[in-house]
Design a protein around this motif. Sequence first.
Motif, PDB file in Angstrom:
ATOM      1  N   THR A 333       1.344  -0.861  -0.226  1.00  8.58           N
ATOM      2  CA  THR A 333       0.046  -0.106  -0.606  1.00  8.58           C
ATOM      3  C   THR A 333       0.683   1.280  -0.321  1.00  8.58           C
ATOM      4  OG1 THR A 333      -1.518  -1.292   1.253  1.00  8.58           O
ATOM      5  CG2 THR A 333      -1.583   1.528   0.940  1.00  8.58           C
ATOM      6  N   ALA A 334       2.142   1.316   0.479  1.00 14.19           N
ATOM      7  CA  ALA A 334       2.967   2.323   1.179  1.00 14.19           C
ATOM      8  C   ALA A 334       3.314   3.138  -0.169  1.00 14.19           C
ATOM      9  CB  ALA A 334       3.921   1.915   2.113  1.00 14.19           C
ATOM     10  N   VAL A 335       3.911   1.444  -1.631  1.00 14.26           N
ATOM     11  CA  VAL A 335       4.665   1.298  -2.514  1.00 14.26           C
ATOM     12  C   VAL A 335       3.143   1.847  -3.074  1.00 14.26           C
ATOM     13  CG1 VAL A 335       4.972  -0.202  -4.352  1.00 14.26           C
ATOM     14  CG2 VAL A 335       6.370  -0.803  -2.352  1.00 14.26           C
ATOM     15  N   GLN A 336       2.320   1.367  -3.041  1.00 16.28           N
ATOM     16  CA  GLN A 336       1.313   2.765  -4.114  1.00 16.28           C
ATOM     17  C   GLN A 336       1.641   4.203  -4.337  1.00 16.28           C
ATOM     18  OE1 GLN A 336       0.151   0.921  -7.054  1.00 16.28           O
ATOM     19  NE2 GLN A 336       0.074   2.892  -7.696  1.00 16.28           N
ATOM     20  N   GLN A 337       1.437   4.344  -2.717  1.00 18.61           N
ATOM     21  CA  GLN A 337       0.950   5.833  -2.378  1.00 18.61           C
ATOM     22  C   GLN A 337       2.413   6.591  -3.225  1.00 18.61           C
ATOM     23  OE1 GLN A 337       0.782   5.195   1.310  1.00 18.61           O
ATOM     24  NE2 GLN A 337      -1.040   5.117   1.548  1.00 18.61           N
ATOM     25  N   GLN A 338       3.998   5.396  -2.709  1.00 16.65           N
ATOM     26  CA  GLN A 338       5.013   6.212  -3.479  1.00 16.65           C
ATOM     27  C   GLN A 338       4.854   6.478  -5.430  1.00 16.65           C
ATOM     28  OE1 GLN A 338       8.222   7.685  -1.718  1.00 16.65           O
ATOM     29  NE2 GLN A 338       6.224   7.887   0.019  1.00 16.65           N
ATOM     30  N   ILE A 339       4.510   5.260  -5.615  1.00 19.15           N
ATOM     31  CA  ILE A 339       4.479   5.576  -7.220  1.00 19.15           C
ATOM     32  C   ILE A 339       3.017   6.555  -8.060  1.00 19.15           C
ATOM     33  CG2 ILE A 339       3.361   4.648  -9.261  1.00 19.15           C
ATOM     34  CD1 ILE A 339       4.282   1.699  -7.622  1.00 19.15           C
ATOM     35  N   ASP A 340       1.867   6.560  -6.591  1.00 18.57           N
ATOM     36  CA  ASP A 340       1.022   7.866  -6.870  1.00 18.57           C
ATOM     37  C   ASP A 340       0.874   9.402  -6.567  1.00 18.57           C
ATOM     38  OD1 ASP A 340      -0.858   5.716  -7.651  1.00 18.57           O
ATOM     39  OD2 ASP A 340      -1.502   5.382  -5.570  1.00 18.57           O
ATOM     40  N   THR A 341       2.628   9.425  -5.791  1.00 19.43           N
ATOM     41  CA  THR A 341       3.117  11.051  -5.270  1.00 19.43           C
ATOM     42  C   THR A 341       4.272  11.596  -6.250  1.00 19.43           C
ATOM     43  OG1 THR A 341       4.698   9.944  -3.411  1.00 19.43           O
ATOM     44  CG2 THR A 341       2.696  10.784  -3.320  1.00 19.43           C
ATOM     45  N   GLY A 342       4.806  10.372  -7.235  1.00 24.35           N
ATOM     46  CA  GLY A 342       5.252  10.160  -8.147  1.00 24.35           C
ATOM     47  C   GLY A 342       4.847  10.528  -9.810  1.00 24.35           C
ATOM     48  N   TRP A 343       5.993  10.488 -10.438  1.00 29.46           N
ATOM     49  CA  TRP A 343       5.649  10.465 -11.981  1.00 29.46           C
ATOM     50  C   TRP A 343       5.978   9.323 -12.277  1.00 29.46           C
ATOM     51  CZ3 TRP A 343       2.824  14.542 -15.142  1.00 29.46           C
ATOM     52  CH2 TRP A 343       2.312  15.492 -14.913  1.00 29.46           C
ATOM     53  N   THR A 344       5.237   8.735 -12.938  1.00 29.35           N
ATOM     54  CA  THR A 344       6.398   7.541 -13.915  1.00 29.35           C
ATOM     55  C   THR A 344       6.222   8.016 -15.554  1.00 29.35           C
ATOM     56  OG1 THR A 344       4.813   5.695 -12.741  1.00 29.35           O
ATOM     57  CG2 THR A 344       5.666   4.765 -14.856  1.00 29.35           C
ATOM     58  N   VAL A 345       7.784   8.239 -15.452  1.00 34.17           N
ATOM     59  CA  VAL A 345       7.899   8.730 -17.112  1.00 34.17           C
ATOM     60  C   VAL A 345       8.329   7.821 -18.014  1.00 34.17           C
ATOM     61  CG1 VAL A 345       8.382  11.236 -16.309  1.00 34.17           C
ATOM     62  CG2 VAL A 345       9.554   9.461 -15.606  1.00 34.17           C
ATOM     63  N   GLY A 346       8.627   6.032 -17.419  1.00 32.36           N
ATOM     64  CA  GLY A 346       8.864   5.727 -18.330  1.00 32.36           C
ATOM     65  C   GLY A 346       8.679   4.294 -18.299  1.00 32.36           C
ATOM     66  N   THR A 347       8.612   3.123 -19.884  1.00 32.86           N
ATOM     67  CA  THR A 347       8.264   2.246 -18.920  1.00 32.86           C
ATOM     68  C   THR A 347       8.931   0.801 -19.494  1.00 32.86           C
ATOM     69  OG1 THR A 347       6.334   2.182 -20.230  1.00 32.86           O
ATOM     70  CG2 THR A 347       5.818   2.034 -18.213  1.00 32.86           C
ATOM     71  N   ALA A 348       9.237  -0.340 -19.655  1.00 31.17           N
ATOM     72  CA  ALA A 348       9.787  -0.965 -21.077  1.00 31.17           C
ATOM     73  C   ALA A 348       9.549  -2.268 -20.171  1.00 31.17           C
ATOM     74  CB  ALA A 348      11.564  -1.152 -20.514  1.00 31.17           C
ATOM     75  N   PHE A 349       9.899  -3.296 -21.000  1.00 33.38           N
ATOM     76  CA  PHE A 349       8.928  -4.515 -21.456  1.00 33.38           C
ATOM     77  C   PHE A 349      10.008  -5.952 -21.521  1.00 33.38           C
ATOM     78  CE2 PHE A 349       6.232  -2.047 -21.767  1.00 33.38           C
ATOM     79  CZ  PHE A 349       4.900  -2.520 -20.401  1.00 33.38           C
TER      80      PHE A 349
END
Length: 819
Positions: A333-349
């Motif tokens: 839950t805390a991990v998701q809060q950290q993701i939500d307060t930041g910006w996801t600016v890149g993804t890779a697979f």
Amino acid sequence: MNIPDEQSTYWNRANAHGAVWKQHVWALVGPVDRSPDSSGSSAYNWLNAYVSSSLSGSWSGQKASAINTYLTSGDGAPFASNVATDADQTAYPGICYNGSYNHGCNIPQSWVGFDEWPMLWSDVGGQGGGQSNWGLTTDNGFSESRAGVSTGPGIAPPKSFFVRWYDSALNGKNANDPCSKVSGFKYQWIGLQDGKNWVPVKDLTPTAKEVNNVPLVGYYPTSGTEFTIDAYNNGTRKHIGDQPTFTGLTALNSPNSNGNTLMVDDAGNANSAMKSDGSIDFKKAKDDQKLDGYFKLVTWPVVDSSCTATDPLANPNLEAHGIDDTMAVNNQTAVQQQIDTGWTVGTAFYKFDVARPKAPTILQVSDDNEDTTAQRQNFVDFPSDSTDPQLSLGDNKAWSHASEPTIRGDNAVAGDIVHLYYDVPNRTDSSGTLTNRIMKKNESGSNDNGDQYDNLGTEVGTATVAADGTWAIQDTTQVDNTKKGERVRRYHAYEVDPTDQMQVSSHVSDISIVDFYSGPDAAPTFNAIISKPDGTHLNSDVPHTVLNTSTNTAALPTGSKVKISGTVSSTDGGSALHIYAKGKVKPSSSSPNGTELTGNSKVSCSIGNTSSSYSINNLPQGSTTWQCVIDPSWFADNVGTEGDQWTFSAISKTSDGTESAAATQASEVNVFAPKPGMISADWRGVIGTAVPADSNAVTGGVNEEGATVTVTWPDNTTSTTTIDNSSSGKPKGYWQISLPEGMRKGIVKVKVTDSSTNQSVEEDLSMNPEPALSKLPFTGGFSRWTLLLALAAVVIAVTAYVVFRKAHSRLVHKGVHAK
């Protein structure tokens, strides 16, 4: 990803409760243009404006939205769809500058990239549309000659990702506003694990990494244009409307001298997924940490501590940005809060698949739809078939007689829909081309997981999973087991949750093979077993012991083997021939057929078809000859319990273990030399009891009836006799040869040749034809004491008679006087 440029939809005026932000995230589904372009590059052409084309309506985005649908080649150009149409996001601006301009809200924002802003490796030629930081799929690596890029599978090139923070309200009037001072940022690579948990990527950023002293960048509203990009240093404005300047002020996964970079601390070291040039090996990162292959680049701003923002980010703890192992393990839950307060600016697979239901399991095949449990046959482990590479794709196998079998399974979720497919691996069309096979994407690859097949085969049907997780689907496509090419089918299945909005399918099950064989094979046949040479057969199938007269030793000829042979016919091919031997004298094996010879280390069996593809355990379809050669020592090992009279049996077993009728052949197999068993040699002649030479011989069982005994006398003449066991009161094997008249004393030699022509060694014994005195013959051959007693009896009798006559005479004389 694309942020719409319309001011009216970007976001509304300042709103403490947030404002809706429309998202455009485009997904491409279908064949990709890999034809060489004008420069000769055969890599994926990043410059094709697929998204722009889809916006113009030239492609339908509806088909692409069903992302779980298996598409085959021939559909033309790829389909594009905005998969984020129904996924609006809420932005939380701070205090809007003067409250008068839609873009003038002084809250830090992260640039998401578009066209050549910034210039990444993928935007070859500055033509736009090449933002590789979103959804970069690294499965096959990259090759772009114009960009000088060539990487292996899983490796993203340098300048694939970036971070560039800015403030849309930044201008000359508020450059010193605390909320405009985004002079640094934190970033971290995180990866999905087990389909649900986001964890730090240890090979890149085990904790968030901070980058400081970056230039301030913002949007400055001007008339006639959307906005102008400015950079500020100590309140001094600098126009950076050109792309190279903007790119130069952006942090990239590429080394530079000013520290404004996304290079991790140990880049270039063996334990790091980042190489010294900034390229990132996502394959290594995935394998080292057992991640799923989905990676995110998350960033947080570093601003003046006096800057505050309205709900819901009031007074954020800027020092706490980032995710560590403890948080990842204990508090998602805390991990998701950290993701939500930041910006996801890149993804890779890298070889990532969406979380799927577990694949169903194929368990049984039965002969009809309304079968009983007893009629069902389980699939069993099945080794690869070197004779047919197509069958090597299977993991397990079962057999059936049915033309419309029912395939049954479990391990499914109640209420899900199971889809069953099959192929006939050797089916060809009129031109000889394999048709509608379960096809691998790369036939030479080592991965035979069902998910890797371009073609699922032919759909059999569907079934709803029962409450206990089981399912059954009948194959009504009519199996023709009279043709070898049609006899084998491969099945596999997947399931779908009908209530799931995305309709994501499970993984595909392992392939299960069903061999629809025709039934039991015909009984094999035996050739006649020639147990000994005769007038017709100069050689026999059974070797015999031969006497070496120069050394007086008896042994089988070198290389001797017992041979049995016949024919066998496998209706469908793949059957196995089993040969047994059972003694007639004293059977010991619990098996009705006796002891199995095939598979024994002292027995070698072969078939007439010399192809390496076939053997006694894998018969070709149709008829062939067979032969087994048996080391005679096998019979030595078993004669004690089996004797020398044998019944051989041959049975053909189909792949599922169905046995043919047994063929039998009785024969004598006697490879052991007898022993003459000489007892005495004297004035009576030579006497003995012949027995088998082998110490394991059955007591009271095997005897040497019919054997020929040959005696060589001291004068080198010979006499013979045949053992017939007819003498009453004599043991089996008894024999006697009388002494020839006038034979002198000396050494007699005796040998035996049994009825199977085995020759014994010669035994010798000293013979004295003169009887002892106690045995001398006298008037009938009685002993002298017997004769003396008889003589005494005669004397006594005569004396008694004389006495009687004298007495009688006196009496008569007296009587005469009396007269």
